[in-house]
Design an enzyme around this catalytic site. Structure first.
Site, PDB file in Angstrom:
ATOM      1  N   LYS A 170      23.520   7.587  -4.543  1.00  0.00           N
ATOM      2  CA  LYS A 170      22.181   8.142  -4.777  1.00  0.00           C
ATOM      3  C   LYS A 170      22.214   9.669  -4.701  1.00  0.00           C
ATOM      4  O   LYS A 170      21.718  10.367  -5.578  1.00  0.00           O
ATOM      5  CB  LYS A 170      21.219   7.594  -3.721  1.00  0.00           C
ATOM      6  CG  LYS A 170      19.854   8.259  -3.717  1.00  0.00           C
ATOM      7  CD  LYS A 170      19.108   7.964  -2.416  1.00  0.00           C
ATOM      8  CE  LYS A 170      17.792   8.699  -2.362  1.00  0.00           C
ATOM      9  NZ  LYS A 170      16.814   8.212  -3.331  1.00  0.00           N
ATOM     10  N   LYS A 227      12.250  -6.018 -13.953  1.00  0.00           N
ATOM     11  CA  LYS A 227      12.908  -6.672 -12.822  1.00  0.00           C
ATOM     12  C   LYS A 227      13.972  -7.656 -13.279  1.00  0.00           C
ATOM     13  O   LYS A 227      13.766  -8.409 -14.222  1.00  0.00           O
ATOM     14  CB  LYS A 227      11.877  -7.406 -11.971  1.00  0.00           C
ATOM     15  CG  LYS A 227      11.226  -6.463 -11.023  1.00  0.00           C
ATOM     16  CD  LYS A 227      10.183  -7.120 -10.184  1.00  0.00           C
ATOM     17  CE  LYS A 227       9.440  -6.072  -9.406  1.00  0.00           C
ATOM     18  NZ  LYS A 227      10.005  -5.815  -8.102  1.00  0.00           N
ATOM     19  N   TRP A 257       7.786  -8.021  -0.509  1.00  0.00           N
ATOM     20  CA  TRP A 257       8.549  -6.785  -0.384  1.00  0.00           C
ATOM     21  C   TRP A 257       9.260  -6.672   0.968  1.00  0.00           C
ATOM     22  O   TRP A 257       9.618  -5.594   1.417  1.00  0.00           O
ATOM     23  CB  TRP A 257       7.653  -5.574  -0.667  1.00  0.00           C
ATOM     24  CG  TRP A 257       7.247  -5.533  -2.121  1.00  0.00           C
ATOM     25  CD1 TRP A 257       7.752  -6.288  -3.148  1.00  0.00           C
ATOM     26  CD2 TRP A 257       6.248  -4.700  -2.731  1.00  0.00           C
ATOM     27  NE1 TRP A 257       7.140  -5.978  -4.344  1.00  0.00           N
ATOM     28  CE2 TRP A 257       6.211  -5.008  -4.119  1.00  0.00           C
ATOM     29  CE3 TRP A 257       5.371  -3.707  -2.257  1.00  0.00           C
ATOM     30  CZ2 TRP A 257       5.355  -4.369  -5.019  1.00  0.00           C
ATOM     31  CZ3 TRP A 257       4.515  -3.071  -3.152  1.00  0.00           C
ATOM     32  CH2 TRP A 257       4.512  -3.400  -4.521  1.00  0.00           C
ATOM     33  N   ASP A 307      -4.802  -5.086  -1.569  1.00  0.00           N
ATOM     34  CA  ASP A 307      -3.886  -4.899  -2.702  1.00  0.00           C
ATOM     35  C   ASP A 307      -2.889  -6.040  -2.799  1.00  0.00           C
ATOM     36  O   ASP A 307      -2.242  -6.398  -1.816  1.00  0.00           O
ATOM     37  CB  ASP A 307      -3.095  -3.592  -2.518  1.00  0.00           C
ATOM     38  CG  ASP A 307      -3.972  -2.366  -2.694  1.00  0.00           C
ATOM     39  OD1 ASP A 307      -4.890  -2.411  -3.526  1.00  0.00           O
ATOM     40  OD2 ASP A 307      -3.722  -1.364  -1.999  1.00  0.00           O
ATOM     41  N   HIS A 339      -6.271  -5.458  -6.069  1.00  0.00           N
ATOM     42  CA  HIS A 339      -5.675  -4.607  -7.097  1.00  0.00           C
ATOM     43  C   HIS A 339      -4.298  -5.130  -7.448  1.00  0.00           C
ATOM     44  O   HIS A 339      -3.517  -5.509  -6.578  1.00  0.00           O
ATOM     45  CB  HIS A 339      -5.574  -3.164  -6.585  1.00  0.00           C
ATOM     46  CG  HIS A 339      -4.670  -2.312  -7.416  1.00  0.00           C
ATOM     47  ND1 HIS A 339      -5.005  -1.905  -8.679  1.00  0.00           N
ATOM     48  CD2 HIS A 339      -3.424  -1.836  -7.184  1.00  0.00           C
ATOM     49  CE1 HIS A 339      -3.998  -1.193  -9.184  1.00  0.00           C
ATOM     50  NE2 HIS A 339      -3.026  -1.145  -8.294  1.00  0.00           N
ATOM     51  N   CYS A 390      -0.929  -4.476 -10.434  1.00  0.00           N
ATOM     52  CA  CYS A 390      -0.504  -3.560 -11.492  1.00  0.00           C
ATOM     53  C   CYS A 390       0.845  -3.932 -12.064  1.00  0.00           C
ATOM     54  O   CYS A 390       1.617  -4.666 -11.470  1.00  0.00           O
ATOM     55  CB  CYS A 390      -0.488  -2.131 -10.976  1.00  0.00           C
ATOM     56  SG  CYS A 390       0.299  -1.908  -9.393  1.00  0.00           S
ATOM     57  N   HIS A 410       0.996   7.377 -13.761  1.00  0.00           N
ATOM     58  CA  HIS A 410       2.401   7.787 -13.651  1.00  0.00           C
ATOM     59  C   HIS A 410       2.720   8.985 -14.512  1.00  0.00           C
ATOM     60  O   HIS A 410       3.814   9.529 -14.440  1.00  0.00           O
ATOM     61  CB  HIS A 410       3.317   6.612 -13.990  1.00  0.00           C
ATOM     62  CG  HIS A 410       3.424   5.661 -12.846  1.00  0.00           C
ATOM     63  ND1 HIS A 410       2.662   4.524 -12.767  1.00  0.00           N
ATOM     64  CD2 HIS A 410       4.144   5.722 -11.708  1.00  0.00           C
ATOM     65  CE1 HIS A 410       2.925   3.912 -11.624  1.00  0.00           C
ATOM     66  NE2 HIS A 410       3.809   4.617 -10.959  1.00  0.00           N
ATOM     67  N   CYS A 446      -3.799   2.931 -10.986  1.00  0.00           N
ATOM     68  CA  CYS A 446      -3.111   2.672  -9.713  1.00  0.00           C
ATOM     69  C   CYS A 446      -3.421   3.839  -8.779  1.00  0.00           C
ATOM     70  O   CYS A 446      -4.245   4.701  -9.099  1.00  0.00           O
ATOM     71  CB  CYS A 446      -1.602   2.506  -9.955  1.00  0.00           C
ATOM     72  SG  CYS A 446      -0.719   1.774  -8.552  1.00  0.00           S
TER      73      CYS A 446
HETATM   74  N1  GLN Z   1      -3.734   1.191  -2.581  1.00  0.00           N
HETATM   75  C1  GLN Z   1      -2.424   1.505  -3.070  1.00  0.00           C
HETATM   76  C2  GLN Z   1      -2.423   2.950  -3.555  1.00  0.00           C
HETATM   77  O1  GLN Z   1      -3.377   3.392  -4.073  1.00  0.00           O
HETATM   78  C3  GLN Z   1      -1.983   0.584  -4.188  1.00  0.00           C
HETATM   79  C4  GLN Z   1      -0.565   0.823  -4.616  1.00  0.00           C
HETATM   80  C5  GLN Z   1       0.015  -0.177  -5.595  1.00  0.00           C
HETATM   81  O2  GLN Z   1      -0.683  -0.857  -6.277  1.00  0.00           O
HETATM   82  N2  GLN Z   1       1.305  -0.293  -5.660  1.00  0.00           N
HETATM   83  O3  GLN Z   1      -1.442   3.650  -3.451  1.00  0.00           O
HETATM   84 ZN    ZN Z   2      -1.112  -0.378  -8.392  1.00  0.00          ZN
END
Ligand code: GLN
Ligand code: ZN
Length: 759
Positions: A19, A112, A562, A600, A642, A644, A695, A727
């Site tokens: 890395k 992935k 995770w 989330d 949420h 994503c 992003h 996000c």
């Molecule tokens: N609540 C988290 C954030 O806003 C959600 C992050 C995610 O969806 N990976 O950072």
């Molecule tokens: Zn997200």
């Protein structure tokens, strides 16, 4: 004698050396020769480590500079053509442009690798893609290994897996139409490897663990007949799941050996053993390559003995899959609880376990008497340890009445109860939780962790940050505010650190992609919440403003997904325990007056099993866990979730069954395409489709946002539509975050007045 071997080794290094080399090179702090020299040293060290542990044969070709699937594309001369590069003369700089993009071309898409947290670079296939064998890089690695006295076993991604994992570009066509040309190239690769004095070639076909269409399955026999023309012995490796249903096909293939993942799918042996062919090696994957628990040596040896009784030296022993997915060396952990540490094994320890299995098998149990005793002791101690099994947690789960995961009333009634106090305008605006994590925030957190900043100083710093975030959101005129998550460095670690049953390593890094590594928490025992985790921050934020502040939690499925999860309890049970701990927090937030709460769950989709037959079971317990986490709140409390960066099309009923009042999802990258599924499915509750890509540092133009919202309104009624980014904003800087949110609010307000006049 049975061979012991690995399918692959973690290439990042004990101290993430690769890395740091890569990142120094990208910053132009070191030159190419230093990077390549450093990478060479590292893989040589890793081969010598395997040799030192007595492995008979070592994988070569697993030590990529960025990604093994990208390397495979180079090897078959089929790198995405939009770059205009020639695989045969590809420079290091061009290689990294493929992986990371350049001024004119975006990088290869990243996805992935099966159900791991490793991301590979997706091949791009055109109907007229051509191939050309480019074995030089692999041959060079083989020569290096052989110079060290290593018996090299080159590793190739199988032709069918490589094709399957790529995407069609330009037109839709059958990827299998590329197979004949690709096979000719694999034959050339094998011919080249044959000049390199290797006996065995490992060919990975993990797609065998998926539900494959009939034509793909039918392609295996002709494919391996074509490859069998080579005098080299082929070891076909399967992993990540059962291939039992293909036993007749696989045992008839003209390959010299077959690897089976007996950790994920031990029962598949029953399908294979009765008719195991005389001429084939069985490579038994007995050691878990995907998790961090110490192998039960006694049980594994017993299994090896049974297999050996029928197979003799046709039996090889190995980890279940490549150790790429395992952290490097437990010996580096100086701060772990000693008991817990004695229950674990990282890659280096797994290699040693393999060595012990071989010794036990050939020199008798007495030759590893002490190691067996230590393994048994650890197992028994772990089984009985008070920190693992907690009566209170078990009782609480057992006592849950049926229906505990249901809200009091159905959504339409809840929506009324929520609307009457929230009094939100049409198309309410909100954000996903995090705001820019500035250098100051990170410095304060780090100083607090190191003990250089005391609790009072830390609290003050975070409160200042919360106040800033609240004021900025008010100035932007956002409707439902957040506190900004300044206190969190990671959305799972933050909760894991405060929950019982979790432990954290110092060096337990696993490669996620390129130079990026993650250090998943270890869930080792029953999970419970000893104290409130977020309430004080949310309450402080709410005290600053009359607008509703949304509490922000990570959901049970994502925390599970995770983490490295204990293997002595079904995942579904661990998930329920986490759900109850999160529920404690939800109820505390509600009690403290935080009545909009987001839970989330970005990882729900990636937890889906590889085979469809297992989906319903997973979705049922995952859904139950989510609902449990928000159970018992009042109708007037609004639960958000949420998700994503995943495709929802095929799991929409399960997402609707979460019964969150509001779901915010990422949709902007696909121009709201994802939302179409929600529309045609008639998703029943409220939805906030992300209107811009967080992003990218690019500030979205108002006319773009307008177009996206118009598209959203085509499928979602205005009464159930929210407006938000796709996000959290933690990776952005303040100027761009503010400008983008301002555009979002402006557009929303214009749209509101338009809707008001048309209604
Ligand atoms: N609540 C988290 C954030 O806003 C959600 C992050 C995610 O969806 N990976 O950072
Ligand atoms: Zn997200």
């Amino acid at each position: 004698m049975s061979h012991i071997h690995l399918l692959g080794f973690p290439r990042i290094g004990a101290k993430r050396e690769l890395k740091f080399l890569l990142e120094q090179f990208w910053r132009q702090d070191i030159d190419e020769a230093t990077l390549l020299g450093g990478a060479r040293e590292l893989r040589q060290k890793h081969w010598l480590l395997q040799k030192g542990a007595g492995l008979d044969i070592s994988p070569v070709g697993d030590s990529s500079l960025y990604d093994q699937v990208l390397d495979a594309q180079v090897l078959v001369g089929a790198i995405p053509r939009r770059f205009g590069f020639d695989a045969a003369t590809l420079s290091t700089s061009q290689y990294f442009q493929l992986a990371r993009g350049n001024a004119t071309q975006h990088a290869l898409e990243m996805t992935k690798w099966f159900d791991t947290n490793y991301h590979y670079l997706v091949p791009e296939w055109h109907a007229d893609t051509t191939f050309a064998a480019n074995p030089a890089p692999l041959l060079a690695h083989i020569a290096e290994a052989q110079a060290l006295g290593i018996q090299a076993k080159p590793v190739l991604i199988g032709p069918l897996t490589l094709l399957w994992q790529g995407k069609c570009k330009g037109s839709t066509f059958d990827r299998l139409s590329l197979l004949p040309a690709l096979l000719a190239t694999y034959q050339q690769l094998l011919a080249a490897l044959n000049t390199a004095k290797v006996d065995w070639v490992q060919i990975d076909e993990p797609i065998l663990a998926l539900d494959l269409p009939a034509d793909w399955l039918a392609a295996f026999t002709p494919t391996y007949q074509a490859l069998a023309a080579s005098p080299l012995k082929l070891l076909l490796a399967t992993y990540f799941g059962s291939v039992a249903q293909h036993a007749p096909l696989l045992t008839a293939l003209p390959v010299a050996g077959l690897h089976l993942d007996l950790v994920r799918a031990p029962q598949q042996l029953d399908a294979f053993l009765p008719a195991w062919p005389q001429d084939k090696i069985l490579s038994a994957g007995l050691i878990d390559g995907r998790n961090i628990w110490r192998t039960d040596l006694d049980a594994a040896l017993a299994q090896a003995e049974t297999l050996h009784a029928t197979l003799g030296s046709q039996l090889w022993l190995a980890p279940s899959c490549s150790l790429l997915h395992s952290p490097f060396d437990l010996a580096q952990e100086g701060k772990l609880d000693v008991d817990l540490k004695s229950w674990l094994a990282f890659a280096v320890q797994k290699v040693n376990e393999l060595k012990l299995l071989k010794r036990g098998l050939h020199s008798g149990r007495s030759s590893i008497e002490n190691e067996l005793a230590a393994s048994n002791f650890a197992r028994q101690q772990r089984q009985q340890h008070p920190r693992i099994h907690r009566a209170d947690v078990a009782q609480r789960l057992a006592a849950l009445p049926a229906g505990s995961d249901q809200r009091h009333s159905p959504y339409p009634l809840r929506a009324q109860a929520q609307a009457s106090w929230l009094k939100l305008p049409l198309l309410p605006t909100t954000t996903i939780g995090s705001f820019p994590q500035t250098g100051d925030i990170r410095a304060a957190r780090a100083a607090f962790k190191r003990g250089e900043l005391d609790a009072a100083g830390y609290e003050q710093a975070m409160k200042a940050e919360i106040e800033l975030v609240i004021r900025k959101q008010e100035a932007l005129d956002i409707d439902v505010l957040v506190h900004g998550e300044a206190e969190r460095n990671d959305m799972v670690e933050y909760f894991g650190e405060q929950l019982d049953g979790f432990a954290f390593t110092e060096y337990g890094w696993v490669q996620s992609y390129g130079s990026r590594c993650v250090k998943p928490p270890i869930i080792y025992g029953d999970v419970a919440r000893p104290h409130a985790m977020t309430v004080a921050w949310s309450v402080y934020a709410q005290s600053l403003t009359p607008r509703p502040v949304k509490g922000m939690l990570t959901g049970p499925v994502t925390i599970l997904q995770w983490s490295f999860v204990r293997n002595d309890l079904p995942r579904s049970q661990v998930c329920r325990q986490i759900a109850l701990a999160i529920n404690d927090e939800v109820l505390d937030l509600e009690n403290a007056g935080i009545k909009v709460i987001q839970i989330d769950e970005p990882a729900v989709r990636e937890g889906l099993p590889l085979q469809r037959a297992d989906w319903d079971t997973y979705l049922a317990w995952a859904g139950e866990a989510f609902r449990l986490s928000c159970a018992r709140v009042d109708d007037s409390t609004q639960i958000h979730t949420h998700m994503c960066y995943s495709e929802f099309g095929d799991i929409l009923p399960a997402i609707a069954a979460l019964d969150a009042d509001v779901i915010t999802i990422e949709t902007s990258r696909s121009d709201m395409e994802l939302l179409r599924d929600f529309g045609s499915f008639q998703y029943p509750n409220e939805i906030g489709p992300g209107v811009y890509d967080i992003h990218s540092p690019r500030i979205p133009a108002e006319h773009e946002l307008e177009k996206l919202l118009a598209k959203a309104l085509d499928v979602i009624p205005a009464q159930r539509l929210w407006v938000n980014p796709d996000c959290g904003l933690k990776t952005r800087g303040w100027p761009e975050a503010e400008a983008a949110l301002q555009a979002m609010v402006n557009v929303t307000k214009r749209l509101r007045s338009k809707l008001a006049t048309t209604v």
